[in-house]
Design an enzyme around this catalytic site. Structure first.
Site, short mmCIF file in Angstrom:
data_model
loop_
_atom_site.label_atom_id
_atom_site.label_comp_id
_atom_site.label_asym_id
_atom_site.label_seq_id
_atom_site.Cartn_x
_atom_site.Cartn_y
_atom_site.Cartn_z
N HIS A 38 -35.90 -15.11 52.27
CA HIS A 38 -35.51 -14.51 50.99
C HIS A 38 -36.66 -13.65 50.46
O HIS A 38 -37.47 -14.11 49.67
CB HIS A 38 -35.16 -15.65 50.02
CG HIS A 38 -34.81 -15.23 48.65
ND1 HIS A 38 -34.34 -13.98 48.32
CD2 HIS A 38 -34.82 -15.96 47.48
CE1 HIS A 38 -34.10 -13.94 47.02
NE2 HIS A 38 -34.40 -15.12 46.49
N CYS A 51 -34.55 -12.55 41.57
CA CYS A 51 -33.99 -12.60 42.93
C CYS A 51 -32.80 -11.67 43.12
O CYS A 51 -32.43 -11.37 44.26
CB CYS A 51 -33.57 -14.02 43.28
SG CYS A 51 -34.94 -15.18 43.33
N CYS A 108 -28.21 -16.03 42.40
CA CYS A 108 -28.80 -16.57 41.18
C CYS A 108 -30.18 -15.95 41.00
O CYS A 108 -30.76 -15.41 41.95
CB CYS A 108 -28.90 -18.09 41.25
SG CYS A 108 -29.84 -18.72 42.65
#
Length: 402
Positions: free
Chosen positions: A358, A91, A388
């Site tokens: 996202h 990510c 994270c």
């Protein structure tokens, strides 16, 4: 050491990551190419001056496989001398692309680099790469692997966040994103994604829920309760954390990051590049770092990564004007705010991934651009961006306006 300067950035609006989403017909390569083209065109950029294109892309499978950065640059008609590099820190990939570009520029090994990311989650779903972190039994045994949503629920259990608490956080994300969109805060850097015929497909972030309410959020069922109980993941976490008696599942589709398609690109260069092109410097990348964290929960790295970055720069948390902490799940950002005793009015001031989505490989670069625009709008100076990442990692970057 040379400065790594941000000259401009663009991003696509984020389309819902499902077959009926507005961007589903656009391949990841085409989406990345449109993003690179938008960055070039609005800056009248001679792409022969660009030394590299670095793009984060997490699910490197199928049409996102190979080196999407080089292929997208060619599809965007960048000069053939421009190479490309696709990278994956899960990510945090889009932010890591920016940091790698900054390292190269600061070392004096390039004059200009385009960094960003792309992810078409409607076309290349989560898990398409078949990575060992969630498929290899030996790796799973060693790392105590569980789905991230259960890790988020465990954070909520540890910190005492109720379903009402995480829903309230999610509602604030939606409200802030809706207000930012109504006020046109994103328009400066968003471009319109088009189809093959050049017709507009999407002009705004598709997932923002205008008029969202706590009542709407409360009606949603916990997303990870069945997975935790039926597949044994709850039992794994209770063995890993024996001080926890039970995991109450509080995260839903409404207080977790939305699955979307999207892309972003940032133009970075040294000072000489700015003089050569006449482009105005907007900010510098002051410092950055990444860190490993507990791999079972996976989501706890941003605070430690921030502490490492602040120690390196000799700064304190009070020196940062704005924060962008990726809203993978509500409890992740809530823990970060609690850890540093932050004023929530300084964190994700335009909403976040819960509201807008996202797109894994692109999000980090999007956050850099969003917070830079907001620093300029508010006439502030410094911002910290952190995400994270899977397998227990986090990345953080500190930018400073010029």
């Amino acid at each position: 050491m040379n400065d790594a300067i941000i000259y401009d950035h663009v991003r696509s609006p984020r389309g819902k990551g499902r077959p009926d989403g507005a961007l589903h017909e656009v391949s990841a390569t085409a989406l990345a190419a449109q993003t690179l083209s938008a960055l070039r065109d609005r800056n009248q950029l001679d792409t022969s001056l660009v030394d590299d294109v670095l793009l984060g892309c997490v699910m490197a499978a199928g049409e996102q496989g190979g080196n999407i950065a080089r292929v997208a640059a060619l599809a965007a008609d960048y000069d053939q001398s421009v190479p490309g590099l696709q990278l994956n820190r899960y990510c945090a990939s889009g932010l890591e692309a920016v940091n790698l570009a900054a390292s190269t520029l600061r070392a004096g090994e390039a004059q200009a680099i385009v960094a960003g990311g792309v992810e078409s989650m409607s076309r290349v779903p989560l898990g398409s790469d078949g990575g060992a972190v969630y498929t290899d039994p030996q790796v799973i045994w060693k790392t105590w692997y569980i789905p991230q949503g259960i890790g988020a629920d465990l954070i909520a259990e540890q910190d005492g966040y109720s379903r009402a608490d995480v829903d309230a956080f999610a509602l604030r994300s939606q409200q802030r994103a809706a207000l930012a969109e109504v006020e046109g805060r994103f328009k400066r850097s968003q471009f319109v994604v088009t189809d093959l015929l050049g017709q507009p497909l999407l002009e705004r972030d598709e997932a923002i829920r205008h008029g969202a309410s706590l009542e709407d959020l409360a009606r949603l069922k916990p997303a990870f309760e069945a997975t935790g109980s039926q597949n044994g993941f709850d039992a794994v976490m209770l063995q890993r954390y024996p001080d926890i008696e039970a995991i109450h599942h509080v995260h839903t589709a409404g207080n977790s990051s939305t699955i979307v398609d999207g892309a972003a690109a940032i133009l970075l260069g040294n000072a000489e590049f700015g003089r050569k092109t006449g482009l105005r410097p907007r900010a510098r990348i002051r410092s950055y770092t990444s860190i490993g964290s507990e791999p079972a929960i996976m989501l706890t790295g941003p605070a430690a990564c921030t502490e490492k970055l602040l120690a390196r720069t000799g700064m304190t948390i009070a020196d940062i004007d704005l924060f962008e902490v990726n809203e993978a799940f509500a409890s992740v950002v809530m823990r970060y705010i609690r850890h540093f005793n932050l004023n929530p009015e300084r964190v994700n001031v335009n909403g976040g991934s819960i509201a807008m989505g996202h797109p894994l490989g692109a999000t980090g670069a999007m956050l850099v651009g969003i917070v830079l625009d907001e620093l300029e709008r508010r006439d502030l100076n410094t911002a910290l961006v952190t995400l994270c990442a899977a397998a227990g990692m986090a990345t953080a970057t500190l930018i400073e306006r010029i």
